[in-house]
Design an enzyme around this catalytic site. Structure first.
Site, PDB file in Angstrom:
ATOM      1  CD  GLU A   1      -3.498  -2.440  -3.032  1.00 29.00           C
ATOM      2  OE1 GLU A   1      -2.974  -3.566  -3.210  1.00 29.00           O
ATOM      3  OE2 GLU A   1      -4.533  -2.273  -2.367  1.00 29.00           O
TER       4      GLU A   1
ATOM      5  CG  ASN B   1      -0.357  -5.811  -5.241  1.00 28.75           C
ATOM      6  OD1 ASN B   1      -0.854  -6.040  -4.157  1.00 28.75           O
ATOM      7  ND2 ASN B   1      -0.915  -4.990  -6.124  1.00 28.75           N
TER       8      ASN B   1
ATOM      9  NE  ARG C   1     -14.790  -5.903  -0.820  1.00 20.55           N
ATOM     10  CZ  ARG C   1     -14.965  -6.927   0.004  1.00 20.55           C
ATOM     11  NH1 ARG C   1     -13.997  -7.305   0.821  1.00 20.55           N
ATOM     12  NH2 ARG C   1     -16.108  -7.594   0.006  1.00 20.55           N
TER      13      ARG C   1
ATOM     14  CE  LYS D   1      -6.618   0.884  -0.768  1.00 20.34           C
ATOM     15  NZ  LYS D   1      -6.017   0.652  -2.108  1.00 20.34           N
TER      16      LYS D   1
ATOM     17  NE  ARG E   1      -2.058  -6.927  -9.404  1.00 20.71           N
ATOM     18  CZ  ARG E   1      -2.174  -7.777  -8.380  1.00 20.71           C
ATOM     19  NH1 ARG E   1      -1.713  -9.015  -8.501  1.00 20.71           N
ATOM     20  NH2 ARG E   1      -2.747  -7.387  -7.249  1.00 20.71           N
TER      21      ARG E   1
ATOM     22  CG  ASP F   1      -3.525  -3.737  -7.767  1.00 15.43           C
ATOM     23  OD1 ASP F   1      -3.181  -4.581  -8.626  1.00 15.43           O
ATOM     24  OD2 ASP F   1      -3.876  -4.035  -6.616  1.00 15.43           O
TER      25      ASP F   1
ATOM     26  CE  LYS G   1      -3.695  -2.631   0.570  1.00 18.49           C
ATOM     27  NZ  LYS G   1      -3.092  -3.961   0.729  1.00 18.49           N
TER      28      LYS G   1
ATOM     29  NE  ARG H   1      -7.306  -7.087 -10.018  1.00 19.91           N
ATOM     30  CZ  ARG H   1      -6.410  -6.712  -9.097  1.00 19.91           C
ATOM     31  NH1 ARG H   1      -6.032  -7.561  -8.167  1.00 19.91           N
ATOM     32  NH2 ARG H   1      -5.891  -5.503  -9.115  1.00 19.91           N
TER      33      ARG H   1
END
Length: 314
Positions: free
Chosen positions: A280, A282, A232, A159, A209, A272, A124, A224
């Site tokens: 984000e 990841n 979400r 978050k 992603r 993301d 994050k 997504r």
């Protein structure tokens, strides 16, 4: 090559969608030897990082998909590559594991992603290194400061900093009657730091992603898409995955971040992106290989193994 995978228990894998399994399958196809361990198998004796490691063989079956050989005690530097693929949360035990991985690297082990990089790139907080690509973002443990941000931004996402899969995420507004209790609960009454971001309405078109391998973007991302009435898009939260070619903006973000992330020791990264904004970075166990491979024919696992072989068989 001898490749050791540090992962969650193999029996928990859903191989029809598991990215670590896709890597294993490609590695096995190329004739590499596979080994498995969990993070809690790591230990240090006489200054050397070691673990109980089991050889595994893929069976090609859907259910009993692997056969585990007899475990043996090995130093991590005995392997050609060690892939850290344990899922979050990034808790104290995960942090300790990254320190052991860094020590193993100093002893000659090749670890991907590097322990230091895993520590430096909280999934994050890492976006704070790239503010030119992000939406308005606040990080704080103080409810009053967070409340002021929500009042300024309006529709806001809150978050936690250490979870995955959409766990613990709230969408709030200045007039939300539950805002106070949400902030109190998430921050544990001012004792826990969280992140607040302006809500991006483009989420209805997907939380994308974008995968980076060795600093280079994979040509397809996985959008997504949230279920109706859901904020979400995470697949774990019921989102639907749709593979798409990268947009010009997706590619611009990936190409801007890729060289820096590669230089930091990050072989595999999942960015993301919602709309045109990075949300984000990841690095612990980026996923979405299988969905992109199945929908586009792009061999993402092959691209990863190409990069791994370049680094380890040079």
């Amino acid at each position: 090559m001898r490749i050791a995978f540090i992962a969650d228990p193999l029996a928990s894998f859903k191989i029809y969608k598991d990215s670590t399994f896709a890597m294993m399958e490609e590695a096995s196809r190329r004739g590499h030897a596979l080994y498995a361990l969990q993070a809690d198998d790591l230990y240090v004796a006489a200054g050397q990082v070691r673990a109980q490691v089991s050889p595994i063989t893929l069976t090609g079956q859907a259910d009993a998909w692997f056969v585990r050989g007899a475990p043996s005690d090995c130093a991590l530097n005995e392997f050609d590559a060690v892939l850290m693929r344990k899922d979050p949360p990034f808790d104290a035990q995960y942090l300790y594991a990254t320190h052991l991985l860094s020590l193993a690297e100093s002893q000659g082990a090749r670890v991907f992603n590097r322990g230091q990089a895993l520590r430096d790139y909280n999934e994050k907080l890492a976006i704070l290194k790239f503010p030119e690509w992000t939406a308005p973002t606040l990080v704080s443990q103080q409810p009053a400061i967070l409340r002021a941000f929500v009042a300024e931004q309006g529709d806001t996402i809150l978050k936690p900093l250490d979870s995955m899969g959409g766990d613990g995420i709230f969408r709030v507004s200045p007039h939300d009657p539950n805002l106070s209790v949400i902030l109190e609960t998430m921050t544990e009454r001012g004792q826990r730091t969280i992140m607040a971001q302006r809500y991006l309405p483009e989420i209805v078109d997907g939380d994308k992603r974008v995968l980076l391998i060795d600093g280079e973007p994979v040509p397809y991302c996985l959008a997504r898409i949230p279920q109706p009435g859901e904020t979400r898009g995470n697949l774990a939260a019921g989102g639907r995955g749709e593979a798409r070619p990268l947009t010009a903006r997706d590619r611009a973000i990936a190409e801007a971040l890729g060289p820096r992330l590669k230089a930091e020791g990050l072989l595999l990264v999942g960015l993301d992106v919602i709309g045109e904004r990075l949300t984000e970075v990841n690095v612990t166990s980026p996923t979405c290989f299988r969905e992109i491979m199945d929908q586009t024919g792009c061999n993402v696992a092959g691209l990863l193994l190409d990069a791994l072989e370049r680094q380890c068989v040079a």
